[in-house]
Design an enzyme around this catalytic site. Structure first.
Site, PDB file in Angstrom:
ATOM      1  N   ARG A  48       0.847  -1.211   0.000  1.00 43.87           N
ATOM      2  CA  ARG A  48       0.000   0.000   0.000  1.00 43.87           C
ATOM      3  C   ARG A  48       0.876   1.252   0.000  1.00 43.87           C
ATOM      4  O   ARG A  48       0.566   2.257  -0.646  1.00 43.87           O
ATOM      5  CB  ARG A  48      -0.947   0.004   1.213  1.00 43.87           C
ATOM      6  CG  ARG A  48      -1.690   1.321   1.390  1.00 43.87           C
ATOM      7  CD  ARG A  48      -2.987   1.232   2.173  1.00 43.87           C
ATOM      8  NE  ARG A  48      -2.899   0.523   3.420  1.00 43.87           N
ATOM      9  CZ  ARG A  48      -2.221   0.923   4.499  1.00 43.87           C
ATOM     10  NH1 ARG A  48      -1.536   2.041   4.481  1.00 43.87           N
ATOM     11  NH2 ARG A  48      -2.220   0.193   5.602  1.00 43.87           N
ATOM     12  N   TYR A 102     -16.809  15.014 -17.624  1.00 40.70           N
ATOM     13  CA  TYR A 102     -17.198  13.615 -17.512  1.00 40.70           C
ATOM     14  C   TYR A 102     -18.214  13.439 -16.371  1.00 40.70           C
ATOM     15  O   TYR A 102     -18.077  14.033 -15.301  1.00 40.70           O
ATOM     16  CB  TYR A 102     -15.938  12.752 -17.303  1.00 40.70           C
ATOM     17  CG  TYR A 102     -16.271  11.393 -16.777  1.00 40.70           C
ATOM     18  CD1 TYR A 102     -17.216  10.593 -17.440  1.00 40.70           C
ATOM     19  CD2 TYR A 102     -15.721  10.912 -15.605  1.00 40.70           C
ATOM     20  CE1 TYR A 102     -17.572   9.359 -16.940  1.00 40.70           C
ATOM     21  CE2 TYR A 102     -16.071   9.674 -15.108  1.00 40.70           C
ATOM     22  CZ  TYR A 102     -17.007   8.909 -15.773  1.00 40.70           C
ATOM     23  OH  TYR A 102     -17.366   7.695 -15.273  1.00 40.70           O
ATOM     24  N   LYS A 121      -7.968   4.597 -20.132  1.00 42.87           N
ATOM     25  CA  LYS A 121      -8.199   4.966 -21.535  1.00 42.87           C
ATOM     26  C   LYS A 121      -6.911   4.824 -22.359  1.00 42.87           C
ATOM     27  O   LYS A 121      -6.371   3.735 -22.439  1.00 42.87           O
ATOM     28  CB  LYS A 121      -8.744   6.412 -21.576  1.00 42.87           C
ATOM     29  CG  LYS A 121      -9.851   6.713 -20.562  1.00 42.87           C
ATOM     30  CD  LYS A 121     -11.129   5.986 -20.884  1.00 42.87           C
ATOM     31  CE  LYS A 121     -12.342   6.375 -20.048  1.00 42.87           C
ATOM     32  NZ  LYS A 121     -12.229   6.514 -18.620  1.00 42.87           N
TER      33      LYS A 121
END
Ligand SMILES: Cc1ncc(COP(=O)(O)O)c(C=O)c1O
Ligand SMILES: N[C@@H](CCSC[C@H](N)C(=O)O)C(=O)O
Length: 415
Positions: A71, A123, A222
């Site tokens: 983490r 968006y 993307k």
């Protein structure tokens, strides 16, 4: 570590929380840098290994190694972040679980009472998070048309903590003047952060950090990854203090990108330049075809785009996302459903071409009344162009338009 291993072959990266003044330097042109990764280990492996581990052993109870817990840091993530920093002209990049996660990390810089200026075309998920912050977090959000510099500056005041820009916007492909807005914000409210969502172009075509913005973030789901096989987000900065604040949140909230996804993203990014070039060239042909067929097309590669010159003053490419209207929601629906090669799917920046209706899909989470106020056309079709043969794409689109009654004859049209 064995003392016989030459230092040039040892992991070159400091722990993620260590400042890297200046960041990794670019040696080659961007198309080369995306492909070129440093050999990350003493075995000179060609592909960065996946350190699929949650923990790292310490030499003793009091001696901390470079890593202790994934983490907080993982060598695969470090390699990815260093690689992306070169590509994004950043001193530091943080890789997180998704584009929205990137925005969430950035939003945690805000405090109740702070004001945010954001676009009126953005968006749907970004809009949703901003709405959540204004409803539950005491943040005041002003949505303005960022194509107008004065619309942005009118909202600036000493409570402005962040200006959030997208250019081109998703899905109306509006362009804003990132350098001028950044300069004006910095002049008037020096402590305000300018953040740019660069997902629609990727660093291959636009590098907003070069215009003096504080933070660039992208949905790496993307273009950066390019195959729709992972969710990821990246945050790029050129200020170590800011990087440390953002890294604190990544560690504290546990949203750092998992090792396997880091590896997938490293693999995907190597073909970014060539994928982007082909998809963009296909998009240009498709946009010209649709414009020639009489549709109102939004794409910055078309000279008819109202901010064509502004776009090309900032960007090296037009991207592969375009949108157009048909004048009827029914017709648009029929077009989408008649497409065979174009997949009906949200998202973009992938190798295969996609067709969608933003108001019913990616932007459905925006209240219909708000969509109407912000002039988001319900019949808007968004095309996310991939790397297929362009004649196949145009033929399939032509067929869909004809089937939907949007064209008189299938064969008479330009191609
Ligand atoms: C412009 C833009 N920014 C951010 C996001 C969020 O990214 P992610 O889906 O990876 O969370 C998306 C799409 O989801 C997007 O289109
Ligand atoms: N159901 C999702 C929709 C994701 S849209 C993904 C992408 N940004 C796009 O513009 O297509 C959600 O509600 O977030």
């Amino acid at each position: 570590m064995s003392s016989s291993v030459p230092s040039s072959l040892l992991p070159p990266s400091p722990a993620p929380s260590t400042p890297r003044p200046g960041g990794p330097q670019r040696r080659y042109k961007l198309e080369t840098e995306v492909v070129y990764t440093e050999s990350p280990d003493q075995y000179r492996s060609s592909s960065v290994p996946i350190y699929q581990t949650a923990t790292f052993k310490q030499a003793s109870g009091s001696e901390m190694g470079e890593y202790d817990y994934t983490r907080s840091g993982n060598p695969t993530r470090t390699q990815l972040e260093r690689h992306l920093a070169k590509i994004m002209n950043a001193s530091r990049v943080l890789a997180v679980a998704s584009g929205m996660s990137a925005m969430d990390v950035i939003a945690r810089l805000l405090r109740p009472g702070d004001e945010v200026i954001a676009g009126d075309d953005l968006y749907g998920g970004t809009n949703r998070l901003l709405k959540y912050l204004s409803t539950n977090g005491g943040i005041i959000v002003h949505h303005v048309d960022t194509t107008s510099i004065s619309a942005v500056t009118e909202k600036l005041n000493d409570k402005t903590a962040m200006v959030l820009l997208e250019s081109p916007t998703n899905p109306l492909i509006k362009i804003c003047d990132i350098p001028t807005i950044t300069r004006l914000v910095k002049d008037r409210v020096p402590n305000a952060i300018v953040a740019v969502d660069n997902t629609m172009l990727s660093p291959i075509a636009q590098n907003p950090l070069d215009f003096g913005v504080d933070i660039v973030y992208e949905s790496a789901t993307k273009f950066l990854s390019g195959h729709h096989d992972l969710m990821a987000g990246v945050i790029a900065v050129n200020d170590e203090k800011l990087a440390e604040k953002l890294f604190f949140t990544v560690n504290a909230t546990g949203c750092g990108l998992a090792p396997f996804d880091c590896w997938l993203l490293l693999r995907g990014v190597k073909t970014l330049a060539i994928r982007f070039e082909k998809a963009q060239s296909n998009a240009q042909t498709v946009a010209e075809y649709l414009e020639g067929a009489g549709f109102k097309v939004r794409y910055p590669g078309l000279e008819s785009h109202p901010q064509y010159d502004l776009h090309w003053s900032m960007a090296r490419g037009a991207g592969a996302v375009l949108s157009f209207e048909t004048g009827s929601v029914d017709v648009s629906e029929r077009i989408v459903e008649s497409a065979r090669l174009w997949g009906i799917s949200v998202s973009f920046g992938c190798v295969n071409s996609l067709i969608s209706m933003p108001c019913k899909m990616s932007h459905a989470s925006i209240d219909p009344k708000v969509r109407a106020e912000r002039a988001l056309p319900e019949d808007l079709i968004r095309l996310c162009v991939g790397i297929e043969n362009v004649s196949d794409l145009v033929e399939d689109l032509k067929h869909a338009l004809f089937q939907a009654g949007a064209l008189k004859t299938e064969s008479a049209l330009p191609c």
